[in-house]
Design a protein around this motif. Structure first.
Motif, PDB file in Angstrom:
ATOM      1  N   ALA A   9       0.829  -1.205   0.000  1.00  0.00           N
ATOM      2  CA  ALA A   9       0.000   0.000   0.000  1.00  0.00           C
ATOM      3  C   ALA A   9       0.865   1.257   0.000  1.00  0.00           C
ATOM      4  CB  ALA A   9      -0.937  -0.014   1.194  1.00  0.00           C
ATOM      5  N   LYS A  10       1.914   1.263   0.818  1.00  0.00           N
ATOM      6  CA  LYS A  10       2.784   2.445   0.889  1.00  0.00           C
ATOM      7  C   LYS A  10       3.555   2.650  -0.415  1.00  0.00           C
ATOM      8  CE  LYS A  10       3.396   2.661   5.907  1.00  0.00           C
ATOM      9  NZ  LYS A  10       4.361   2.714   7.015  1.00  0.00           N
ATOM     10  N   LEU A  11       4.037   1.551  -1.002  1.00  0.00           N
ATOM     11  CA  LEU A  11       4.759   1.664  -2.267  1.00  0.00           C
ATOM     12  C   LEU A  11       3.824   2.114  -3.374  1.00  0.00           C
ATOM     13  CD1 LEU A  11       7.374   1.228  -3.880  1.00  0.00           C
ATOM     14  CD2 LEU A  11       6.679  -1.157  -4.210  1.00  0.00           C
ATOM     15  N   PHE A  12       2.598   1.600  -3.374  1.00  0.00           N
ATOM     16  CA  PHE A  12       1.622   1.958  -4.402  1.00  0.00           C
ATOM     17  C   PHE A  12       1.230   3.436  -4.288  1.00  0.00           C
ATOM     18  CE2 PHE A  12      -2.469   2.165  -6.538  1.00  0.00           C
ATOM     19  CZ  PHE A  12      -2.278   1.326  -7.640  1.00  0.00           C
ATOM     20  N   ASP A  13       1.021   3.906  -3.052  1.00  0.00           N
ATOM     21  CA  ASP A  13       0.601   5.293  -2.840  1.00  0.00           C
ATOM     22  C   ASP A  13       1.725   6.286  -3.116  1.00  0.00           C
ATOM     23  OD1 ASP A  13      -1.914   4.451  -2.125  1.00  0.00           O
ATOM     24  OD2 ASP A  13      -1.516   4.490   0.022  1.00  0.00           O
ATOM     25  N   ILE A  60       1.786  -3.719  -9.150  1.00  0.00           N
ATOM     26  CA  ILE A  60       3.063  -3.047  -9.386  1.00  0.00           C
ATOM     27  C   ILE A  60       4.016  -3.994 -10.095  1.00  0.00           C
ATOM     28  CG2 ILE A  60       5.163  -2.235  -8.221  1.00  0.00           C
ATOM     29  CD1 ILE A  60       3.445  -0.871  -6.175  1.00  0.00           C
ATOM     30  N   ILE A  61       4.683  -3.483 -11.107  1.00  0.00           N
ATOM     31  CA  ILE A  61       5.757  -4.207 -11.789  1.00  0.00           C
ATOM     32  C   ILE A  61       7.055  -3.477 -11.489  1.00  0.00           C
ATOM     33  CG2 ILE A  61       6.678  -4.991 -14.001  1.00  0.00           C
ATOM     34  CD1 ILE A  61       3.782  -4.874 -15.079  1.00  0.00           C
ATOM     35  N   ILE A  62       8.043  -4.208 -10.987  1.00  0.00           N
ATOM     36  CA  ILE A  62       9.332  -3.604 -10.648  1.00  0.00           C
ATOM     37  C   ILE A  62      10.389  -4.143 -11.604  1.00  0.00           C
ATOM     38  CG2 ILE A  62      11.074  -3.236  -8.858  1.00  0.00           C
ATOM     39  CD1 ILE A  62       8.923  -3.669  -6.771  1.00  0.00           C
ATOM     40  N   LEU A  63      11.040  -3.248 -12.315  1.00  0.00           N
ATOM     41  CA  LEU A  63      12.109  -3.616 -13.235  1.00  0.00           C
ATOM     42  C   LEU A  63      13.451  -3.387 -12.552  1.00  0.00           C
ATOM     43  CD1 LEU A  63      10.766  -1.894 -16.497  1.00  0.00           C
ATOM     44  CD2 LEU A  63      10.270  -4.190 -15.627  1.00  0.00           C
ATOM     45  N   GLY A  64      14.322  -4.406 -12.632  1.00  0.00           N
ATOM     46  CA  GLY A  64      15.624  -4.325 -11.984  1.00  0.00           C
ATOM     47  C   GLY A  64      15.749  -5.291 -10.825  1.00  0.00           C
ATOM     48  N   HIS A 103       7.624   5.120 -12.639  1.00  0.00           N
ATOM     49  CA  HIS A 103       8.483   5.908 -11.753  1.00  0.00           C
ATOM     50  C   HIS A 103       9.913   5.377 -11.825  1.00  0.00           C
ATOM     51  CE1 HIS A 103       4.984   7.765  -9.656  1.00  0.00           C
ATOM     52  NE2 HIS A 103       4.407   6.625  -9.987  1.00  0.00           N
ATOM     53  N   GLN A 104      10.858   6.284 -11.973  1.00  0.00           N
ATOM     54  CA  GLN A 104      12.276   5.938 -11.944  1.00  0.00           C
ATOM     55  C   GLN A 104      12.789   6.128 -10.528  1.00  0.00           C
ATOM     56  OE1 GLN A 104      14.409   5.204 -14.759  1.00  0.00           O
ATOM     57  NE2 GLN A 104      16.093   4.855 -13.337  1.00  0.00           N
ATOM     58  N   ILE A 105      13.404   5.081  -9.975  1.00  0.00           N
ATOM     59  CA  ILE A 105      13.940   5.141  -8.619  1.00  0.00           C
ATOM     60  C   ILE A 105      15.453   4.921  -8.686  1.00  0.00           C
ATOM     61  CG2 ILE A 105      13.833   4.221  -6.280  1.00  0.00           C
ATOM     62  CD1 ILE A 105      11.213   5.425  -7.168  1.00  0.00           C
ATOM     63  N   SER A 120      19.596   1.424 -10.010  1.00  0.00           N
ATOM     64  CA  SER A 120      18.400   2.085 -10.523  1.00  0.00           C
ATOM     65  C   SER A 120      17.310   1.066 -10.812  1.00  0.00           C
ATOM     66  CB  SER A 120      18.720   2.866 -11.809  1.00  0.00           C
ATOM     67  OG  SER A 120      19.629   3.915 -11.541  1.00  0.00           O
ATOM     68  N   PHE A 121      16.062   1.476 -10.590  1.00  0.00           N
ATOM     69  CA  PHE A 121      14.913   0.602 -10.799  1.00  0.00           C
ATOM     70  C   PHE A 121      13.784   1.420 -11.435  1.00  0.00           C
ATOM     71  CE2 PHE A 121      17.340  -0.722  -7.156  1.00  0.00           C
ATOM     72  CZ  PHE A 121      17.455  -2.102  -7.279  1.00  0.00           C
ATOM     73  N   LYS A 122      12.851   0.723 -12.011  1.00  0.00           N
ATOM     74  CA  LYS A 122      11.621   1.347 -12.489  1.00  0.00           C
ATOM     75  C   LYS A 122      10.435   0.659 -11.823  1.00  0.00           C
ATOM     76  CE  LYS A 122      12.409   3.603 -16.936  1.00  0.00           C
ATOM     77  NZ  LYS A 122      13.851   3.489 -17.084  1.00  0.00           N
ATOM     78  N   ILE A 123       9.486   1.476 -11.388  1.00  0.00           N
ATOM     79  CA  ILE A 123       8.250   0.967 -10.807  1.00  0.00           C
ATOM     80  C   ILE A 123       7.098   1.359 -11.720  1.00  0.00           C
ATOM     81  CG2 ILE A 123       6.648   1.126  -8.864  1.00  0.00           C
ATOM     82  CD1 ILE A 123       9.001   1.700  -7.062  1.00  0.00           C
TER      83      ILE A 123
END
Length: 238
Positions: A9-13, A60-64, A103-105, A120-123
């Motif tokens: 929930a926190k990551l999504f928000d 959520i899809i997380i790349l990396g 989102h680029q993290i 680096s990751f993408k969400i």
């Protein structure tokens, strides 16, 4: 330790470095609302996963991040595509009603990030919009047709079977039972305006010439107001 749902929930928000780190610390494998890819996969495959989540409950899809036999490994992306370009390419496959964001993290060299340091990751956040399900790809690929419908099941994206489709349609029916669109609302208000005019301008005249007609109009006006309140979900608001 925080629950998986709480971290999700926190990551999504609010997708950021802290919420991503907390989620990766508590996740051990993929779920229906979580998908992990080691690299930036081909656009048509990514679109399939996005559609599958959009048809289920969002996600959520997380790349990396690599999903290994020993758990998740945050390897980071060696190179990252421009988000605007990714969305432009995805638009060839995704219906415009489907709501998502990328989102680029990026993590710096501070030790507090642990295994995520300098990576680096993408969400990709997919919103569940029940009024439009089921979503279908607007363009086919070598892996699927435009008529294919995908969903998330057993932590993977798969073509829908009969029971899956029934579940999708039941969700749409249940959640949208009273929901009203902007266009419908405009039409309903126009009709309400017409009904109201009979109870104002012509009220006195009709009360003498045709009182039963006036009673019918009043009842229609009352029911129309109730319908609009239900559609806007404000019938219980003072």
């Amino acid at each position: 330790m925080k629950s998986i749902k709480e971290n999700f929930a926190k990551l999504f928000d609010d997708p950021n470095r802290v919420t991503l780190k907390d989620s990766l610390m508590n996740l051990t494998t993929e779920y229906d609302d979580f998908e992990f890819k080691e690299i930036e996969i081909e656009t048509h495959i990514l679109a399939k996963h996005i559609i599958g989540m959009a048809n289920t409950n969002g996600g959520i899809i997380i790349l990396g991040v690599k999903d290994t036999e020993n758990g998740l490994k945050p390897c980071g992306l060696e190179s990252t595509r421009d988000i605007t370009d990714m969305k432009k390419q995805l638009a060839k496959y995704l219906p415009h009603e489907l709501t998502y964001d990328i989102h680029q993290i990026d993590y710096d060299e501070r030790g507090e990030w642990g295994d995520l340091k300098n990576k680096s990751f993408k969400i990709i956040k997919i919103v569940f919009t029940s009024e439009y399900i089921p979503f279908l790809p607007i363009k086919g690929s070598e892996n699927y047709e435009k008529t294919d419908i995908f969903c998330r099941k057993n932590s993977s994206t798969t073509r829908c079977e009969y029971d899956d489709l029934q579940d999708i349609f039941n969700k749409r029916k249940r959640i949208n039972r009273y929901r009203i669109s902007a266009l419908t609302l405009r039409n309903e208000l126009e009709e309400l305006k017409i009904l109201s005019s009979y109870n104002t301008v012509f009220n006195q005249a009709l009360s003498f010439t045709n009182p039963s007609f006036l009673d019918t109009v009043k009842d229609l006006e009352r029911r129309k107001i109730k319908y609009i309140e239900q559609g806007l979900k404000i019938e219980d608001i003072d």
